[in-house]
Scaffold this motif. Sequence first.
Motif, PDB file in Angstrom:
ATOM      1  N   GLY A 156       5.967   8.060   0.485  1.00  0.00           N
ATOM      2  CA  GLY A 156       4.671   8.147   1.186  1.00  0.00           C
ATOM      3  C   GLY A 156       3.858   6.816   1.209  1.00  0.00           C
ATOM      4  O   GLY A 156       2.729   6.842   1.756  1.00  0.00           O
ATOM      5  N   GLY A 157       4.490   5.791   0.840  1.00  0.00           N
ATOM      6  CA  GLY A 157       3.867   4.527   0.886  1.00  0.00           C
ATOM      7  C   GLY A 157       3.384   4.056  -0.465  1.00  0.00           C
ATOM      8  O   GLY A 157       3.470   4.637  -1.292  1.00  0.00           O
ATOM      9  N   VAL A 158       2.761   2.986  -0.503  1.00  0.00           N
ATOM     10  CA  VAL A 158       2.363   2.177  -1.738  1.00  0.00           C
ATOM     11  C   VAL A 158       0.783   1.484  -1.597  1.00  0.00           C
ATOM     12  O   VAL A 158       0.482   0.894  -0.424  1.00  0.00           O
ATOM     13  N   THR A 159       0.097   1.672  -2.558  1.00  0.00           N
ATOM     14  CA  THR A 159      -1.212   0.842  -2.743  1.00  0.00           C
ATOM     15  C   THR A 159      -1.161  -0.049  -3.732  1.00  0.00           C
ATOM     16  O   THR A 159      -0.289   0.158  -4.791  1.00  0.00           O
ATOM     17  N   TYR A 160      -1.956  -1.067  -3.862  1.00  0.00           N
ATOM     18  CA  TYR A 160      -2.202  -1.864  -4.925  1.00  0.00           C
ATOM     19  C   TYR A 160      -3.575  -2.255  -5.031  1.00  0.00           C
ATOM     20  O   TYR A 160      -4.533  -2.532  -4.329  1.00  0.00           O
ATOM     21  N   MET A 161      -3.990  -1.521  -6.388  1.00  0.00           N
ATOM     22  CA  MET A 161      -5.540  -1.089  -6.658  1.00  0.00           C
ATOM     23  C   MET A 161      -5.791  -1.755  -7.986  1.00  0.00           C
ATOM     24  O   MET A 161      -4.927  -2.200  -8.846  1.00  0.00           O
ATOM     25  N   ASP A 162      -6.963  -2.138  -8.347  1.00  0.00           N
ATOM     26  CA  ASP A 162      -7.321  -2.815  -9.628  1.00  0.00           C
ATOM     27  C   ASP A 162      -6.831  -2.151 -10.612  1.00  0.00           C
ATOM     28  O   ASP A 162      -7.484  -0.851 -10.782  1.00  0.00           O
ATOM     29  N   SER A 182       0.197  14.161   0.674  1.00  0.00           N
ATOM     30  CA  SER A 182       0.916  13.887   1.855  1.00  0.00           C
ATOM     31  C   SER A 182       1.382  12.468   1.981  1.00  0.00           C
ATOM     32  O   SER A 182       1.752  11.862   3.153  1.00  0.00           O
ATOM     33  N   GLY A 183       0.808  11.600   0.922  1.00  0.00           N
ATOM     34  CA  GLY A 183       1.128   9.942   1.362  1.00  0.00           C
ATOM     35  C   GLY A 183      -0.062   9.331   2.132  1.00  0.00           C
ATOM     36  O   GLY A 183      -0.994  10.127   2.606  1.00  0.00           O
ATOM     37  N   VAL A 184       0.340   7.819   2.586  1.00  0.00           N
ATOM     38  CA  VAL A 184      -1.037   7.614   3.060  1.00  0.00           C
ATOM     39  C   VAL A 184      -0.752   7.218   4.674  1.00  0.00           C
ATOM     40  O   VAL A 184      -1.673   6.914   5.430  1.00  0.00           O
ATOM     41  N   PHE A 199      -8.371   9.630   0.390  1.00  0.00           N
ATOM     42  CA  PHE A 199      -7.804   9.243   1.110  1.00  0.00           C
ATOM     43  C   PHE A 199      -6.253   8.757   0.984  1.00  0.00           C
ATOM     44  O   PHE A 199      -5.193   8.908   2.021  1.00  0.00           O
ATOM     45  N   ASP A 200      -5.852   8.394  -0.143  1.00  0.00           N
ATOM     46  CA  ASP A 200      -4.673   7.981  -0.354  1.00  0.00           C
ATOM     47  C   ASP A 200      -3.601   9.150  -0.707  1.00  0.00           C
ATOM     48  O   ASP A 200      -2.344   8.996  -0.772  1.00  0.00           O
ATOM     49  N   HIS A 201      -4.548  10.491  -0.631  1.00  0.00           N
ATOM     50  CA  HIS A 201      -3.611  11.574  -0.781  1.00  0.00           C
ATOM     51  C   HIS A 201      -3.584  12.284   0.596  1.00  0.00           C
ATOM     52  O   HIS A 201      -2.627  13.066   0.911  1.00  0.00           O
TER      53      HIS A 201
END
Length: 282
Positions: free
Chosen positions: A16-22, A67-69, A114-116
């Motif tokens: 579903g994609g990837v984020t890099y968060m603090d 559902s992913g990004v 948003f990320d879901h």
Amino acid sequence: METLQIGEIKLTWLNGGVTYMDGGAMFGVVPKPLWSKKYPVNDMNQIELRTDPILIEANGLKLLIDSGVGNSRFSEKQIRNYGVKEESRVAEDLAKLGLKPSDIDYVLMTHLHFDHVCGLTKRIGEECAPVFENASIITSDIEWEEMQNPNIRSRNTYWRENWEAIAHLIQPFSTAMQITKGIKMIHTGGHSAGHSVVVIESGDEMLIHMADTMPTHAHNNVLWVLAYDDYPMDSVYQKQKWMKEGLEKGAWYSFYHDAYYRAVKWDKTGKEILAEVKRERP
């Protein structure tokens, strides 16, 4: 794609994609020397967080957890701020399984940040349209209400373009909802007022999807809650409740955000991993 069988119910993790968060935000008041021993962090203090939906095949139905990004849903500023390094490949992964987005019967939205939720819609010109056009989208009534009427804090994650196109597909519930035999959504609050968990039981097996109450395996300590949580003490209470019940029953715990583990089964202390499904990392 990693899979896990819970009795007669099959789970498959999609990309579903990837984020890099603090990392500090993701572990709240926990000091970095403690949490960084359990979850890798880069030199910008960011941690890798998958946004991978789980395909559930049960009772002749096809369901997704979250559902992913999505694709092409972010501005350049948002891509930078949220550390979006990879967009969704859910449709491609479904195709590998001989499925189409239109084959999905239900999408179980643990919450609508948003990320879901960005993966529920796609851009067609300047407008958004549903990705899973035939699916009933299940979320708590509290979450659905705040999605449409966010407050000064939550408006940064509840976006109008993420709900208008799918409003006709939403089926909200109050306290709990039996989706099909063996699969239940239960409202918990905590991370958001309307946050929910998903509980799967089949045969002698049980799996608890804690969503953002326990986004990674490193959050198994009941006191390790996110700075993003709107109601952190509710998160602590719910973790105590579901860890106690799950550990006593030998349950699996599955993850949406974990970059290293898809699911784990702990011993009764909740500290030692007895079984695991690791993510295949490229």
